[in-house]
Every structure is written in C-alpha cells, then in structure tokens.
Design a protein around this motif. Structure first.
Motif, short mmCIF file in Angstrom:
data_model
loop_
_atom_site.label_atom_id
_atom_site.label_comp_id
_atom_site.label_asym_id
_atom_site.label_seq_id
_atom_site.Cartn_x
_atom_site.Cartn_y
_atom_site.Cartn_z
N GLN A 298 0.84 -1.19 0.00
CA GLN A 298 0.00 0.00 0.00
C GLN A 298 0.88 1.25 0.00
N LEU A 299 0.77 2.05 -1.05
CA LEU A 299 1.50 3.30 -1.16
C LEU A 299 0.49 4.42 -1.43
N SER A 300 0.57 5.46 -0.63
CA SER A 300 -0.33 6.60 -0.83
C SER A 300 0.21 7.48 -1.95
N ALA A 301 -0.61 8.42 -2.38
CA ALA A 301 -0.18 9.37 -3.41
C ALA A 301 0.99 10.20 -2.91
N ASP A 302 0.98 10.51 -1.65
CA ASP A 302 2.09 11.28 -1.06
C ASP A 302 3.37 10.46 -1.06
N ASP A 303 3.24 9.16 -0.78
CA ASP A 303 4.42 8.28 -0.78
C ASP A 303 5.04 8.24 -2.17
N ILE A 304 4.20 8.10 -3.17
CA ILE A 304 4.70 8.02 -4.55
C ILE A 304 5.34 9.33 -4.96
N GLU A 305 4.77 10.45 -4.51
CA GLU A 305 5.33 11.76 -4.84
C GLU A 305 6.72 11.91 -4.24
N GLN A 306 6.91 11.40 -3.02
CA GLN A 306 8.22 11.46 -2.39
C GLN A 306 9.23 10.61 -3.16
N ILE A 307 8.79 9.47 -3.62
CA ILE A 307 9.69 8.60 -4.40
C ILE A 307 10.06 9.30 -5.71
N ARG A 308 9.09 9.96 -6.35
CA ARG A 308 9.36 10.67 -7.59
C ARG A 308 10.38 11.77 -7.36
N ALA A 309 10.21 12.50 -6.28
CA ALA A 309 11.14 13.58 -5.98
C ALA A 309 12.54 13.04 -5.72
N MET A 310 12.59 11.90 -5.06
CA MET A 310 13.89 11.29 -4.77
C MET A 310 14.58 10.86 -6.07
N CYS A 311 13.82 10.26 -6.99
CA CYS A 311 14.42 9.77 -8.24
C CYS A 311 14.84 10.93 -9.14
N GLN A 312 14.17 12.05 -9.04
CA GLN A 312 14.52 13.19 -9.89
C GLN A 312 15.82 13.85 -9.47
N LYS A 313 16.30 13.55 -8.28
CA LYS A 313 17.56 14.13 -7.83
C LYS A 313 18.74 13.56 -8.60
N GLY A 314 18.61 12.34 -9.03
CA GLY A 314 19.70 11.73 -9.82
C GLY A 314 19.11 10.83 -10.87
N PRO A 315 18.52 11.37 -11.93
CA PRO A 315 17.84 10.57 -12.94
C PRO A 315 18.79 9.60 -13.65
N ILE A 316 18.31 8.37 -13.84
CA ILE A 316 19.09 7.33 -14.54
C ILE A 316 18.16 6.62 -15.51
N ASP A 317 18.76 5.91 -16.47
CA ASP A 317 17.98 5.06 -17.38
C ASP A 317 18.26 3.60 -16.98
N PRO A 318 17.35 2.98 -16.22
CA PRO A 318 17.63 1.63 -15.71
C PRO A 318 17.67 0.57 -16.81
N ARG A 319 17.20 0.88 -18.02
CA ARG A 319 17.17 -0.10 -19.11
C ARG A 319 18.13 0.26 -20.23
N ALA A 320 19.10 1.06 -19.91
CA ALA A 320 20.05 1.51 -20.95
C ALA A 320 20.84 0.35 -21.55
N GLU A 321 21.14 -0.66 -20.77
CA GLU A 321 21.96 -1.79 -21.26
C GLU A 321 21.13 -3.01 -21.61
N LEU A 322 19.80 -2.86 -21.57
CA LEU A 322 18.95 -4.00 -21.87
C LEU A 322 18.92 -4.25 -23.37
N ARG A 323 19.24 -5.44 -23.80
CA ARG A 323 19.24 -5.78 -25.24
C ARG A 323 18.95 -7.28 -25.40
N TRP A 324 18.66 -7.67 -26.60
CA TRP A 324 18.39 -9.08 -26.94
C TRP A 324 19.69 -9.85 -27.06
#
Length: 324
Positions: A298-324
């Motif tokens: 269970q995650l509230s809208a406020d919880d998700i907003e905090q996670i978004r703010a945290m991820c925006q501090k250091g944006p990464i592409d988690p699938r950059a090396e994903l390939r077939w």
C-alpha cells in the motif's frame, strides 16, 4: 527332411548370418531351462534351437545342409570326419554338442565366460557330454538374477546435502519390498545409483541382480542450482537497499548474515563463498544472493510523490543496457 532347421530358428531360408544370430539369441533366452525352471519342455526346445544354430551359423555346414537335407549328417561323416573350423562335431543322445564355442559373444559378459561357469558351461550341461557332467572347475552353472530399473524423486535439500530415501519395489511374485536408499550429497538430477544385489533373485542359486535407480530432484521454491553453485533471491525493503542492512539468509550449511551495501539495486548479486553444493572430496561451490527490492503493498499518493522527488535528484535510465 526330419527337422527343418530354418523353421526351428524361425527364419527364412535366405536369412543372413546376422538374422540367424539374432534369432538364436532371442530363442535361447526364451527357452533356456535355467530361466524357465517350471517349463518341462524348455530343455528340449532349447536343444533343438542350439542344434539348428550350430549348423546354420557355420557357412560350410549350412551349405551341406541346404544341399543334402536329411542326408547332411551322413554326408558330413563321409567327409573329413571333422567339422570345419576345428570344432569337433558329433551327435549325442542329448542332441548336437560343440566344444570350444564362446557363448559370451551372443549373451554378453554379464553371463560369464568359460571361467567357472556362465553360458558356456550351462550349455554343456544340456548336451550330455563330458562338458555337461561338470563345469571346468567342478561347479554347477548359476545364472545371475535379473537387473531392474526404477526411479525415485528426492527433495532439493536432500540432493544438495545428502540423506536417505525409501524405494518401493514390486517383485515378480507380487511382493512389495521397501528399500532404504542412501542419497550422496551433491547428486544431480538424472544421475543413476546402482543398488547391488537388490534386483531379482537368481533362479538357480546365483547372485541376485542389481537395481539401476534414476534420481530426479524436485524443484525448490527459492533456490536454483548451477553446477556446484546455488542461486537464491533475497527480498529486501527499499530502505534496506538504500541505507544498507544486514539480513539473515538460509544456506545448506545453516543461516548466514548477509551484508547489503548502501544504495544496492535490485538484481545485484552478492557471493557467499563455500556455501553452495559440497561433494565428497571436492571444494564446495558458492552461494549467490540476488537482491530483490520489495515495495510496500500500500503506497499513498504522497508516498509516490516522495519517491518521484527522490528519483529526480539523480535521474538514470535503468534499461540503458537492456538488449536481446
């Protein structure tokens, strides 16, 4: 013709030598007296098969038989007085008898050679000659009991650390025996274990056969095996992965404490040396713990907003090396 050797061996008159030998092997097993002690006609049928094979398996004798038919024996006796190839041929009251014949070529080494019994001496016992009165070492020939094949499923844990299992075997008599089986540590799926002397008993007082047991390993809900290494997924919370933690992980050698470094992402693998599969006389494999971050259900809208703010501090592409 008093007896049709081709009919006795159940082959055509133009049968190849290979066809004749295959027919002989099949019929010899079918009628061998030691394998059918309750069949009073087995010995006579076996002697007929043996006599037919002795003639048709020898190209020169077969040619004489095809030419003279029922007069073959008298024609052969009028010849050199000895059968080709050095084997002394004669007709005895018990049927044709040949000396110096290696029957292991037809039945395999399992039935023994000329030393102390086996099919060579067993066949001699049926001919009525001196080889039939006594084996080379004065012992009655004994036929080993039949081997059996079976399979058993063991748990993943038993396959890794070893243990015991029970096998139920139904005998030819209908009786069911329960056998304790020792499972060696580190056995792999599909491997075989030979249980010596646990097969069918011999019909003539010889050694019992073996059981060839195929081992199947049941899957584990969390662990996987790669050779002697083990893989396990270790769930951690988002906080444990972020700030680091110490978590307990079960292994074949007991529970160990695994240190999760700070800022660990899902999919990271941590090695626990020497806690994989341990085989006798070999260095144990390793355990590889794969980190899996688990979010609260269970995650509230406020919880998700905090996670978004945290991820925006250091944006990464988690699938950059994903390939077939």
């Amino acid at each position: 013709m008093s007896e049709d050797y081709y009919k006795t061996l159940e082959v055509a008159r133009d049968a190849s030598q290979d066809d004749i030998q295959k027919a002989y092997r099949r019929l010899a097993r079918k009628f061998h007296p030691d394998l059918h002690p309750d069949d009073k006609t087995a010995k006579k049928k076996f002697q007929e098969v043996q006599g037919a094979f002795d003639v048709l398996n020898d190209p020169k004798k077969r040619e004489m038989y095809d030419r003279y038919g029922s007069s073959y024996e008298s024609a052969a006796a009028a010849g050199a007085g000895a059968a080709p190839g050095g084997a002394q041929w004669r007709t005895a009251p018990g049927g044709p008898e040949f000396e110096n014949v290696d029957f292991s070529q037809f039945f395999g080494d399992r039935f023994g050679g000329d030393e102390g019994g086996g099919f060579s001496s067993i066949f001699g016992n049926l001919g009525g000659g001196r080889a039939g009165k006594q084996s080379r070492r004065g012992r009655a020939a004994q036929t080993p009991g039949a081997d059996l094949e079976s399979k058993i499923e063991v748990s993943f844990e038993t396959a890794v650390v070893g243990g015991k299992a029970q096998l139920s075997v139904q005998r030819g008599t209908g009786k069911v025996d329960t056998i304790d089986v020792k499972i060696p540590a580190g056995i792999e799926d599909g491997k075989k274990i030979r249980l010596r002397g646990q097969g069918e008993p011999s019909p003539s007082g010889g050694p019992s056969g073996d059981i060839l047991l195929t081992v199947h390993v049941a899957p584990h809900p969390f662990f996987r095996r790669r050779g002697d290494d083990l893989d396990v997924r270790v769930p951690v919370t988002l906080l444990e992965a972020a700030e680091g933690a110490k978590v307990d992980v079960p292994t074949p050698r007991g529970t160990v404490t695994l240190r999760i470094p700070p800022k660990t992402s899902s999919g990271a693998k941590l090695r626990v040396k020497g806690h994989g599969v341990a085989k006798s006389g070999k260095t144990p494999g390793d355990l590889y713990a794969e980190i899996a971050i688990m979010l609260p259900k269970q995650l509230s809208a406020d919880d998700i907003e905090q996670i978004r703010a945290m991820c925006q501090k250091g944006p990464i592409d988690p699938r950059a090396e994903l390939r077939w």
